[in-house]
Design a protein around this motif. Structure first.
Motif, PDB file in Angstrom:
ATOM      1  N   ARG A 116      -2.829  -4.227  21.226  1.00 12.50           N
ATOM      2  CA  ARG A 116      -2.631  -2.780  21.020  1.00 12.50           C
ATOM      3  C   ARG A 116      -1.662  -2.531  19.878  1.00 12.50           C
ATOM      4  NH1 ARG A 116      -2.456  -2.703  26.747  1.00 12.50           N
ATOM      5  NH2 ARG A 116      -0.177  -2.708  26.651  1.00 12.50           N
ATOM      6  N   HIS A 117      -0.602  -3.316  19.850  1.00 16.55           N
ATOM      7  CA  HIS A 117       0.405  -3.134  18.810  1.00 16.55           C
ATOM      8  C   HIS A 117      -0.191  -3.430  17.431  1.00 16.55           C
ATOM      9  CE1 HIS A 117       4.607  -2.670  17.616  1.00 16.55           C
ATOM     10  NE2 HIS A 117       4.428  -3.686  16.785  1.00 16.55           N
ATOM     11  N   TRP A 118      -0.994  -4.483  17.336  1.00 20.82           N
ATOM     12  CA  TRP A 118      -1.569  -4.857  16.043  1.00 20.82           C
ATOM     13  C   TRP A 118      -2.546  -3.808  15.537  1.00 20.82           C
ATOM     14  CZ3 TRP A 118       0.106  -7.606  12.366  1.00 20.82           C
ATOM     15  CH2 TRP A 118      -0.729  -7.958  11.311  1.00 20.82           C
ATOM     16  N   LYS A 119      -3.241  -3.134  16.431  1.00 22.58           N
ATOM     17  CA  LYS A 119      -4.157  -2.074  16.004  1.00 22.58           C
ATOM     18  C   LYS A 119      -3.409  -0.958  15.278  1.00 22.58           C
ATOM     19  CE  LYS A 119      -7.895  -2.764  19.332  1.00 22.58           C
ATOM     20  NZ  LYS A 119      -8.623  -2.214  20.498  1.00 22.58           N
ATOM     21  N   GLN A 120      -2.171  -0.738  15.638  1.00 20.84           N
ATOM     22  CA  GLN A 120      -1.383   0.290  14.959  1.00 20.84           C
ATOM     23  C   GLN A 120      -1.105  -0.095  13.506  1.00 20.84           C
ATOM     24  OE1 GLN A 120       1.844   2.180  17.476  1.00 20.84           O
ATOM     25  NE2 GLN A 120       1.323   0.449  18.809  1.00 20.84           N
ATOM     26  N   TYR A 121      -0.973  -1.384  13.223  1.00 21.54           N
ATOM     27  CA  TYR A 121      -0.831  -1.812  11.831  1.00 21.54           C
ATOM     28  C   TYR A 121      -2.088  -1.478  11.040  1.00 21.54           C
ATOM     29  CZ  TYR A 121       3.454  -4.559  12.533  1.00 21.54           C
ATOM     30  OH  TYR A 121       4.746  -4.949  12.776  1.00 21.54           O
ATOM     31  N   GLN A 122      -3.234  -1.695  11.644  1.00 22.28           N
ATOM     32  CA  GLN A 122      -4.496  -1.414  10.956  1.00 22.28           C
ATOM     33  C   GLN A 122      -4.638   0.068  10.638  1.00 22.28           C
ATOM     34  OE1 GLN A 122      -7.429  -3.062  13.585  1.00 22.28           O
ATOM     35  NE2 GLN A 122      -6.793  -5.177  13.226  1.00 22.28           N
ATOM     36  N   GLU A 123      -4.085   0.919  11.499  1.00 21.39           N
ATOM     37  CA  GLU A 123      -4.165   2.358  11.278  1.00 21.39           C
ATOM     38  C   GLU A 123      -3.298   2.817  10.107  1.00 21.39           C
ATOM     39  OE1 GLU A 123      -3.050   3.833  15.087  1.00 21.39           O
ATOM     40  OE2 GLU A 123      -4.902   3.170  16.066  1.00 21.39           O
ATOM     41  N   LEU A 127      -2.769   5.838   5.607  1.00 21.93           N
ATOM     42  CA  LEU A 127      -1.633   6.703   5.295  1.00 21.93           C
ATOM     43  C   LEU A 127      -1.339   6.730   3.800  1.00 21.93           C
ATOM     44  CD1 LEU A 127       0.887   5.741   8.121  1.00 21.93           C
ATOM     45  CD2 LEU A 127      -0.622   7.729   8.032  1.00 21.93           C
ATOM     46  N   PRO A 128      -0.856   7.863   3.272  1.00 21.74           N
ATOM     47  CA  PRO A 128      -0.402   7.913   1.876  1.00 21.74           C
ATOM     48  C   PRO A 128       0.890   7.107   1.726  1.00 21.74           C
ATOM     49  CG  PRO A 128       0.061   9.985   3.000  1.00 21.74           C
ATOM     50  CD  PRO A 128      -0.762   9.172   3.944  1.00 21.74           C
ATOM     51  N   PRO A 129       1.237   6.698   0.504  1.00 20.45           N
ATOM     52  CA  PRO A 129       2.388   5.810   0.291  1.00 20.45           C
ATOM     53  C   PRO A 129       3.693   6.314   0.882  1.00 20.45           C
ATOM     54  CG  PRO A 129       1.077   5.976  -1.703  1.00 20.45           C
ATOM     55  CD  PRO A 129       0.499   6.965  -0.735  1.00 20.45           C
ATOM     56  N   GLU A 130       3.966   7.624   0.804  1.00 20.91           N
ATOM     57  CA  GLU A 130       5.255   8.130   1.295  1.00 20.91           C
ATOM     58  C   GLU A 130       5.374   8.041   2.807  1.00 20.91           C
ATOM     59  OE1 GLU A 130       2.470  11.692   0.896  1.00 20.91           O
ATOM     60  OE2 GLU A 130       2.976   9.883  -0.260  1.00 20.91           O
ATOM     61  N   GLN A 131       4.254   7.967   3.509  1.00 22.31           N
ATOM     62  CA  GLN A 131       4.283   7.800   4.962  1.00 22.31           C
ATOM     63  C   GLN A 131       4.101   6.351   5.383  1.00 22.31           C
ATOM     64  OE1 GLN A 131       1.522  10.456   6.978  1.00 22.31           O
ATOM     65  NE2 GLN A 131       1.875  12.078   5.489  1.00 22.31           N
ATOM     66  N   PHE A 132       3.532   5.549   4.504  1.00 28.10           N
ATOM     67  CA  PHE A 132       3.183   4.176   4.857  1.00 28.10           C
ATOM     68  C   PHE A 132       4.415   3.343   5.189  1.00 28.10           C
ATOM     69  CE2 PHE A 132       2.480  -0.253   3.760  1.00 28.10           C
ATOM     70  CZ  PHE A 132       1.298  -0.548   4.422  1.00 28.10           C
ATOM     71  N   MET A 133       5.407   3.320   4.294  1.00 28.17           N
ATOM     72  CA  MET A 133       6.556   2.439   4.486  1.00 28.17           C
ATOM     73  C   MET A 133       7.369   2.791   5.734  1.00 28.17           C
ATOM     74  SD  MET A 133       6.531  -0.117   2.447  1.00 28.17           S
ATOM     75  CE  MET A 133       8.202  -0.722   2.703  1.00 28.17           C
ATOM     76  N   PRO A 134       7.700   4.087   5.978  1.00 30.65           N
ATOM     77  CA  PRO A 134       8.434   4.392   7.216  1.00 30.65           C
ATOM     78  C   PRO A 134       7.671   3.996   8.477  1.00 30.65           C
ATOM     79  CG  PRO A 134       8.583   6.222   5.677  1.00 30.65           C
ATOM     80  CD  PRO A 134       7.577   5.272   5.102  1.00 30.65           C
ATOM     81  N   ALA A 135       6.359   4.227   8.493  1.00 32.65           N
ATOM     82  CA  ALA A 135       5.560   3.860   9.664  1.00 32.65           C
ATOM     83  C   ALA A 135       5.480   2.342   9.820  1.00 32.65           C
ATOM     84  CB  ALA A 135       4.162   4.459   9.554  1.00 32.65           C
ATOM     85  N   PHE A 136       5.355   1.644   8.705  1.00 30.90           N
ATOM     86  CA  PHE A 136       5.313   0.187   8.707  1.00 30.90           C
ATOM     87  C   PHE A 136       6.600  -0.391   9.287  1.00 30.90           C
ATOM     88  CE2 PHE A 136       6.341  -3.697   6.195  1.00 30.90           C
ATOM     89  CZ  PHE A 136       5.321  -4.530   6.637  1.00 30.90           C
ATOM     90  N   MET A 137       7.727   0.147   8.902  1.00 32.05           N
ATOM     91  CA  MET A 137       9.009  -0.341   9.404  1.00 32.05           C
ATOM     92  C   MET A 137       9.190  -0.026  10.876  1.00 32.05           C
ATOM     93  SD  MET A 137      11.436   0.641   6.136  1.00 32.05           S
ATOM     94  CE  MET A 137      12.936  -0.044   6.858  1.00 32.05           C
ATOM     95  N   ARG A 138       8.812   1.171  11.281  1.00 30.63           N
ATOM     96  CA  ARG A 138       9.010   1.596  12.670  1.00 30.63           C
ATOM     97  C   ARG A 138       8.270   0.698  13.658  1.00 30.63           C
ATOM     98  NH1 ARG A 138      12.455   2.863  15.712  1.00 30.63           N
ATOM     99  NH2 ARG A 138      13.271   4.177  14.036  1.00 30.63           N
ATOM    100  N   LEU A 139       7.101   0.203  13.278  1.00 33.45           N
ATOM    101  CA  LEU A 139       6.309  -0.637  14.175  1.00 33.45           C
ATOM    102  C   LEU A 139       6.986  -1.969  14.502  1.00 33.45           C
ATOM    103  CD1 LEU A 139       2.602  -0.289  12.956  1.00 33.45           C
ATOM    104  CD2 LEU A 139       3.549   0.383  15.169  1.00 33.45           C
ATOM    105  N   GLN A 140       7.957  -2.366  13.711  1.00 31.41           N
ATOM    106  CA  GLN A 140       8.489  -3.726  13.832  1.00 31.41           C
ATOM    107  C   GLN A 140       9.803  -3.815  14.592  1.00 31.41           C
ATOM    108  OE1 GLN A 140       7.654  -6.095  10.100  1.00 31.41           O
ATOM    109  NE2 GLN A 140       7.053  -4.056   9.396  1.00 31.41           N
ATOM    110  N   VAL A 141      10.277  -2.689  15.089  1.00 32.11           N
ATOM    111  CA  VAL A 141      11.543  -2.683  15.828  1.00 32.11           C
ATOM    112  C   VAL A 141      11.363  -1.978  17.168  1.00 32.11           C
ATOM    113  CG1 VAL A 141      12.921  -2.751  13.718  1.00 32.11           C
ATOM    114  CG2 VAL A 141      12.302  -0.541  14.706  1.00 32.11           C
ATOM    115  N   ARG A 142      12.304  -2.196  18.052  1.00 34.69           N
ATOM    116  CA  ARG A 142      12.273  -1.501  19.341  1.00 34.69           C
ATOM    117  C   ARG A 142      12.347   0.016  19.121  1.00 34.69           C
ATOM    118  NH1 ARG A 142      13.159  -4.461  24.008  1.00 34.69           N
ATOM    119  NH2 ARG A 142      13.595  -6.672  23.697  1.00 34.69           N
TER     120      ARG A 142
END
Length: 258
Positions: A116-123, A127-142
């Motif tokens: 389930r968690h990995w599917k969120q990476y695929q989603e 995302l546009p670049p300005e949203q991509f990095m914050p979302a990418f970082m958020r997935l990797q921490v508690r």
């Protein structure tokens, strides 16, 4: 005793020199440490035919140019995924493997939570670049971790290449065939550094699976107050350096690390 020969692979964001500066200083002169940048960023755009094997070949070239028939390999995040691919393809070149929260460890029968968690990476790909990095970082921490704010001022020039590079890693993770049998046959010592604040359905799951299924000589070291974006090699380099030196010394002595 000869110095330890070590190649250090960075993640998909910081250049190798910046990522490993503190750790190399902490390791001291008895370690010949090479912070190797990713092949992915040698050109302005990711090469059209880039895969993890491109990075594997780059590591082998680096060692060959230095005359290192065998060496210790350390990889963080995307570089950790490369390190696993290298261990599967060229196990005879490695004296040991050290994984600092590898971003990926094969497409196998993971737990439902990890899947389930990995599917969120695929989603993230939509995302546009300005949203991509914050979302990418958020997935990797508690979920309760407060991520550091973006540094003031314009980003460094190398940062412009990173969103495309991260997307290439995510694409390659979906397509790459990490040879399960060859990885399971890797019998050299493996060190794994895990941040206690990193997402347990991500890096915690990877650590547990690698220890349980693949590597018979596996040492897990947990850094309770660290997460993927304030990792031990930058924030607690002295403690990590001590653990790595102990790991490498055990290889030379032929005894398990304490």
């Amino acid at each position: 005793m000869e110095p330890f020969r070590v190649i250090l692979l960075p993640g998909s964001v910081l250049p190798a020199g910046l990522a490993y500066r503190a750790l190399i200083q902490a390791l001291g002169p008895e370690v010949q440490a090479v912070a190797k940048d990713l092949e992915l960023y040698k050109t302005d755009e990711p090469p059209a035919d880039w895969t993890l094997d491109t990075e594997v070949d780059g590591v082998q070239r680096e060692a060959d140019e230095r005359g290192w028939q065998t060496f210790h390999l350390v990889g963080y995040s995307g570089g950790g995924a490369v390190a696993l691919a290298f261990a599967a393809k060229h196990p005879d070149r490695l004296q040991s493997l050290a994984l600092l929260e590898p971003a990926w460890a094969g497409n196998w029968d993971w737990s439902a939570a990890y899947t389930r968690h990995w599917k969120q990476y695929q989603e993230l790909e939509a995302l546009p670049p300005e949203q991509f990095m914050p979302a990418f970082m958020r997935l990797q921490v508690r979920p309760d971790v407060v991520l550091p704010p973006q540094a003031p001022g314009p980003p460094p020039p190398w940062m412009a290449k990173r969103p495309a590079g991260i997307r290439e890693f995510l694409r390659s993770f979906k397509e790459y065939d990490l040879d399960r049998a060859r990885l399971a046959a890797f019998d050299r010592p493996v060190f794994f550094a895990l941040g206690g604040l990193s997402h347990p359905d991500d890096y915690g799951e990877i650590a547990a699976r690698l220890a349980r299924v693949f590597f018979p000589d596996f040492h897990l070291e947990v850094f309770p107050h660290r997460h993927h974006f304030d990792p031990p090699h930058r924030i607690e380099p002295d403690r990590l350096a001590e653990g790595l030196r102990r790991h490498w010394a055990s290889v030379e002595a032929g005894t398990p690390a304490a």
